[in-house]
Scaffold this motif. Sequence first.
Motif, PDB file in Angstrom:
ATOM      1  N   GLU A 179       8.368  18.899  32.440  1.00  0.00           N
ATOM      2  CA  GLU A 179       7.802  19.972  31.617  1.00  0.00           C
ATOM      3  C   GLU A 179       7.740  21.275  32.404  1.00  0.00           C
ATOM      4  OE1 GLU A 179       3.955  20.879  28.810  1.00  0.00           O
ATOM      5  OE2 GLU A 179       3.701  19.603  30.550  1.00  0.00           O
ATOM      6  N   ILE A 180       7.515  21.191  33.689  1.00  0.00           N
ATOM      7  CA  ILE A 180       7.391  22.367  34.533  1.00  0.00           C
ATOM      8  C   ILE A 180       8.661  23.228  34.489  1.00  0.00           C
ATOM      9  CG2 ILE A 180       8.214  21.616  36.793  1.00  0.00           C
ATOM     10  CD1 ILE A 180       5.372  22.498  37.757  1.00  0.00           C
ATOM     11  N   GLN A 181       9.815  22.606  34.176  1.00  0.00           N
ATOM     12  CA  GLN A 181      11.075  23.326  34.074  1.00  0.00           C
ATOM     13  C   GLN A 181      11.250  24.025  32.733  1.00  0.00           C
ATOM     14  OE1 GLN A 181      14.203  20.540  34.896  1.00  0.00           O
ATOM     15  NE2 GLN A 181      13.475  20.118  36.952  1.00  0.00           N
ATOM     16  N   LEU A 182      10.313  23.878  31.824  1.00  0.00           N
ATOM     17  CA  LEU A 182      10.398  24.489  30.504  1.00  0.00           C
ATOM     18  C   LEU A 182       9.229  25.451  30.318  1.00  0.00           C
ATOM     19  CD1 LEU A 182      12.025  24.542  27.862  1.00  0.00           C
ATOM     20  CD2 LEU A 182      10.552  22.714  27.030  1.00  0.00           C
ATOM     21  N   PRO A 183       9.383  26.685  30.789  1.00  0.00           N
ATOM     22  CA  PRO A 183       8.305  27.661  30.632  1.00  0.00           C
ATOM     23  C   PRO A 183       8.061  28.009  29.157  1.00  0.00           C
ATOM     24  CG  PRO A 183       9.927  28.403  32.241  1.00  0.00           C
ATOM     25  CD  PRO A 183      10.496  27.207  31.543  1.00  0.00           C
ATOM     26  N   GLU A 184       6.915  28.540  28.884  1.00  0.00           N
ATOM     27  CA  GLU A 184       6.515  28.973  27.542  1.00  0.00           C
ATOM     28  C   GLU A 184       7.540  29.954  26.964  1.00  0.00           C
ATOM     29  OE1 GLU A 184       3.919  28.803  24.312  1.00  0.00           O
ATOM     30  OE2 GLU A 184       3.742  27.669  26.157  1.00  0.00           O
ATOM     31  N   ASP A 185       7.825  29.820  25.674  1.00  0.00           N
ATOM     32  CA  ASP A 185       8.736  30.703  24.931  1.00  0.00           C
ATOM     33  C   ASP A 185      10.171  30.689  25.450  1.00  0.00           C
ATOM     34  OD1 ASP A 185       6.814  31.630  23.049  1.00  0.00           O
ATOM     35  OD2 ASP A 185       6.031  33.012  24.549  1.00  0.00           O
ATOM     36  N   THR A 186      10.601  29.548  25.965  1.00  0.00           N
ATOM     37  CA  THR A 186      11.983  29.422  26.413  1.00  0.00           C
ATOM     38  C   THR A 186      12.646  28.232  25.746  1.00  0.00           C
ATOM     39  OG1 THR A 186      11.399  28.068  28.327  1.00  0.00           O
ATOM     40  CG2 THR A 186      11.521  30.441  28.679  1.00  0.00           C
ATOM     41  N   MET A 187      13.980  28.211  25.847  1.00  0.00           N
ATOM     42  CA  MET A 187      14.778  27.135  25.275  1.00  0.00           C
ATOM     43  C   MET A 187      15.639  26.526  26.376  1.00  0.00           C
ATOM     44  SD  MET A 187      16.227  28.939  21.815  1.00  0.00           S
ATOM     45  CE  MET A 187      17.063  30.269  22.671  1.00  0.00           C
ATOM     46  N   THR A 188      15.905  25.243  26.252  1.00  0.00           N
ATOM     47  CA  THR A 188      16.851  24.572  27.128  1.00  0.00           C
ATOM     48  C   THR A 188      17.463  23.417  26.353  1.00  0.00           C
ATOM     49  OG1 THR A 188      17.203  23.728  29.367  1.00  0.00           O
ATOM     50  CG2 THR A 188      15.261  22.919  28.193  1.00  0.00           C
ATOM     51  N   VAL A 189      18.580  22.927  26.832  1.00  0.00           N
ATOM     52  CA  VAL A 189      19.263  21.826  26.159  1.00  0.00           C
ATOM     53  C   VAL A 189      19.188  20.575  27.030  1.00  0.00           C
ATOM     54  CG1 VAL A 189      21.447  21.026  25.177  1.00  0.00           C
ATOM     55  CG2 VAL A 189      20.841  23.441  25.045  1.00  0.00           C
ATOM     56  N   ALA A 190      18.896  19.461  26.390  1.00  0.00           N
ATOM     57  CA  ALA A 190      18.893  18.152  27.041  1.00  0.00           C
ATOM     58  C   ALA A 190      19.866  17.265  26.255  1.00  0.00           C
ATOM     59  CB  ALA A 190      17.498  17.555  27.047  1.00  0.00           C
ATOM     60  N   PHE A 191      20.295  16.170  26.878  1.00  0.00           N
ATOM     61  CA  PHE A 191      21.263  15.278  26.244  1.00  0.00           C
ATOM     62  C   PHE A 191      20.799  13.828  26.289  1.00  0.00           C
ATOM     63  CE2 PHE A 191      23.565  19.053  27.396  1.00  0.00           C
ATOM     64  CZ  PHE A 191      24.377  19.279  26.307  1.00  0.00           C
ATOM     65  N   PRO A 192      19.659  13.508  25.624  1.00  0.00           N
ATOM     66  CA  PRO A 192      19.243  12.104  25.594  1.00  0.00           C
ATOM     67  C   PRO A 192      20.268  11.287  24.799  1.00  0.00           C
ATOM     68  CG  PRO A 192      17.859  13.422  24.141  1.00  0.00           C
ATOM     69  CD  PRO A 192      18.759  14.369  24.874  1.00  0.00           C
ATOM     70  N   PHE A 193      20.741  10.212  25.395  1.00  0.00           N
ATOM     71  CA  PHE A 193      21.750   9.348  24.779  1.00  0.00           C
ATOM     72  C   PHE A 193      23.001  10.132  24.371  1.00  0.00           C
ATOM     73  CE2 PHE A 193      17.624   7.329  23.837  1.00  0.00           C
ATOM     74  CZ  PHE A 193      17.788   6.176  24.573  1.00  0.00           C
ATOM     75  N   THR A 239       8.393  14.568  20.134  1.00  0.00           N
ATOM     76  CA  THR A 239       8.301  14.712  21.589  1.00  0.00           C
ATOM     77  C   THR A 239       6.948  14.230  22.084  1.00  0.00           C
ATOM     78  OG1 THR A 239       7.430  16.966  21.497  1.00  0.00           O
ATOM     79  CG2 THR A 239       9.829  16.728  21.631  1.00  0.00           C
ATOM     80  N   LYS A 240       6.938  13.882  23.359  1.00  0.00           N
ATOM     81  CA  LYS A 240       5.691  13.490  24.015  1.00  0.00           C
ATOM     82  C   LYS A 240       5.773  14.012  25.447  1.00  0.00           C
ATOM     83  CE  LYS A 240       5.148   9.161  25.340  1.00  0.00           C
ATOM     84  NZ  LYS A 240       4.868   7.716  25.393  1.00  0.00           N
ATOM     85  N   VAL A 241       4.674  14.604  25.907  1.00  0.00           N
ATOM     86  CA  VAL A 241       4.599  15.040  27.296  1.00  0.00           C
ATOM     87  C   VAL A 241       3.607  14.125  27.994  1.00  0.00           C
ATOM     88  CG1 VAL A 241       4.015  16.922  28.871  1.00  0.00           C
ATOM     89  CG2 VAL A 241       5.130  17.423  26.688  1.00  0.00           C
ATOM     90  N   GLU A 242       4.098  13.456  29.039  1.00  0.00           N
ATOM     91  CA  GLU A 242       3.272  12.503  29.774  1.00  0.00           C
ATOM     92  C   GLU A 242       3.651  12.568  31.253  1.00  0.00           C
ATOM     93  OE1 GLU A 242       3.658   7.921  29.519  1.00  0.00           O
ATOM     94  OE2 GLU A 242       2.280   8.531  27.925  1.00  0.00           O
ATOM     95  N   ASN A 243       2.633  12.664  32.106  1.00  0.00           N
ATOM     96  CA  ASN A 243       2.868  12.765  33.554  1.00  0.00           C
ATOM     97  C   ASN A 243       3.837  13.903  33.894  1.00  0.00           C
ATOM     98  OD1 ASN A 243       1.164  10.556  34.065  1.00  0.00           O
ATOM     99  ND2 ASN A 243       2.859   9.133  33.717  1.00  0.00           N
ATOM    100  N   ASN A 244       3.667  15.023  33.166  1.00  0.00           N
ATOM    101  CA  ASN A 244       4.467  16.230  33.373  1.00  0.00           C
ATOM    102  C   ASN A 244       5.950  16.042  33.070  1.00  0.00           C
ATOM    103  OD1 ASN A 244       3.994  18.926  33.774  1.00  0.00           O
ATOM    104  ND2 ASN A 244       4.657  18.883  35.892  1.00  0.00           N
ATOM    105  N   LYS A 245       6.276  15.027  32.263  1.00  0.00           N
ATOM    106  CA  LYS A 245       7.653  14.778  31.833  1.00  0.00           C
ATOM    107  C   LYS A 245       7.719  14.906  30.304  1.00  0.00           C
ATOM    108  CE  LYS A 245       9.497  12.493  35.625  1.00  0.00           C
ATOM    109  NZ  LYS A 245      10.438  13.235  36.383  1.00  0.00           N
TER     110      LYS A 245
END
Length: 94
Positions: free
Chosen positions: A3-17, A83-89
């Motif tokens: 989560e720390i890599q995703l600051p407020e008001d920003t976008m990023t792309v992830a590729f789960p599966f 989504t779920k944020v747990e242990n800063n992930k």
Amino acid sequence: MDEIQLPEDTMTVAFPFGIPVLLVKKQGTVYALSNKCAHMGCTLSRGTLWGYTIQCPCHEWSFDIRTGTFITAGQIRIPVYETKVENNKIYVKI
């Protein structure tokens, strides 16, 4: 993703599966939605974020990041993911 890599008001792309998912953090909440526009599959992460609205860079279609709803025609949607944020992930349910 941390989560720390995703600051407020920003976008990023992830590729789960291998699925392209756009992650957006607004007011402390992480939203996950398809990174493909419903119109012609353009990449939404290259678009513009205004409040809770993402505008596609190709043809200016706009979607609500919370629901995936196309702003102009509510019957058109893009997939959104829990989504779920747990242990800063950040975890995305596909």
